[in-house]
Scaffold this motif. Sequence first.
Motif: not given
Length: 428
Positions: A301-315
């Motif tokens: 999650t920390a690694a994904a925090s540099g991107f928009s949260a939308v992309w993590l939800w898509i993942a």
Amino acid sequence: MFERRNIKLVAAAIAIAALFLALNYRAYDGFFQDDELDNLSWAPARPMTEFAVGVLKPLFDRDNFRPPGHLYFALMGRAFGMDFPPYMTPIFAIHLINAALLFFLMRKLGIGQWTAMAGAAFFTLSATAFDAFWKPMYVFDLLCTTFSLASILLFARRHWILSFIAFWLAYKSKELAVMLPAVLLIYEYLLGERRYVLLIPFFAASLSFGLQDILLNPNKDNEYTFHFTLDALRKTVPFYTGRFLFFPFSALLLFLLGRDRRVWFGLLAMICFSFVLLFLPGRLYEAYAYLPFACATIALTAAASGFSAVWLWIAVAIWFPFNLLHLRAEQERKLSLDDQAYTFIDQVQTWARRHPSVTTLVYDGSPPGLHDWGVTAAWNIAHHTNGLPALFHDWPQAAPAIDHGTVVIATRDAKSQKVFFQIHSPSK
């Protein structure tokens, strides 16, 4: 606007919890296995003072007495006996509490609220450590994670005394938490104020428990024995690293996530909590990955925090169907074993209640996954006592028991799952 965002966040948390319950409601159709039966055979009879003393005493327990988890069995056993479904509600509740603690810890690390919520959803719904929230026997792992996450969060918020109390309870829940001071040290070095003196009581307690474990541990040549060898790592590393995303060594991909200090905190915490497990090749259980998986979730999650949260939800949405396939497979496996255990134990206990004077069981055959201590526990629970023998027919003790006393010989037909009983007395 602030309140509206909070309402949306709470609604998302409720939706995740509801989805988890919808996906796992079949756990209420399960049944006890050997360790659960063994705990229920003695824990409900113990006085509450024994659990209090067990929590407070600064000594390693040679009998593997873990007061927080065993208190769960004591209270549930007193209230519900052998009625299985009620046992699952606290298990689910603790898992959801752990997801909430993980969310708040990630928020404390500076991760955005919707990114942290996506990470919490990943942790909540994942089948990585499936058994941890489907089998009551792993309440020890759940509670160890609860108190470990609470200790880290409290430490990060500079509540030193409360953090130490949570650490103590984590260790009393399961010995895996002996590595928690190292995790706090990593936090203080990477993300804290580097006030290392505050860690002295944590390391003093950890060192004391660790030395007692090494010197007093009665397990010298069994599956609980540590093996500090490459052969052990060849077994444990592929097993635990493959649990993350269900393909070989998938957890090792986390080390490619970047240089963010929060990522490295999660990764190093995962390694610390996995360290003991890597040298126990005789104890490979997916539920043991529960606490390390929580730490791996922080790193991801920390690694994904540099991107928009939308992309993590898509993942998460892309990952979910794949995870669902594994979740369903795990559920079918678990329910199949539980059905066989229930059919066998119900017949044995029904017979025992009808023939209370026969106190020795000799059995030929038991369901897959149900070990001898589970059969012994079920036999004793049926008689409302402890210490009665239940002997496998091939054991050396079985023949003398048959020759010199009244026993019941129980033979299980594996195909029909029926158990046939025959009373045998020396005079007959």
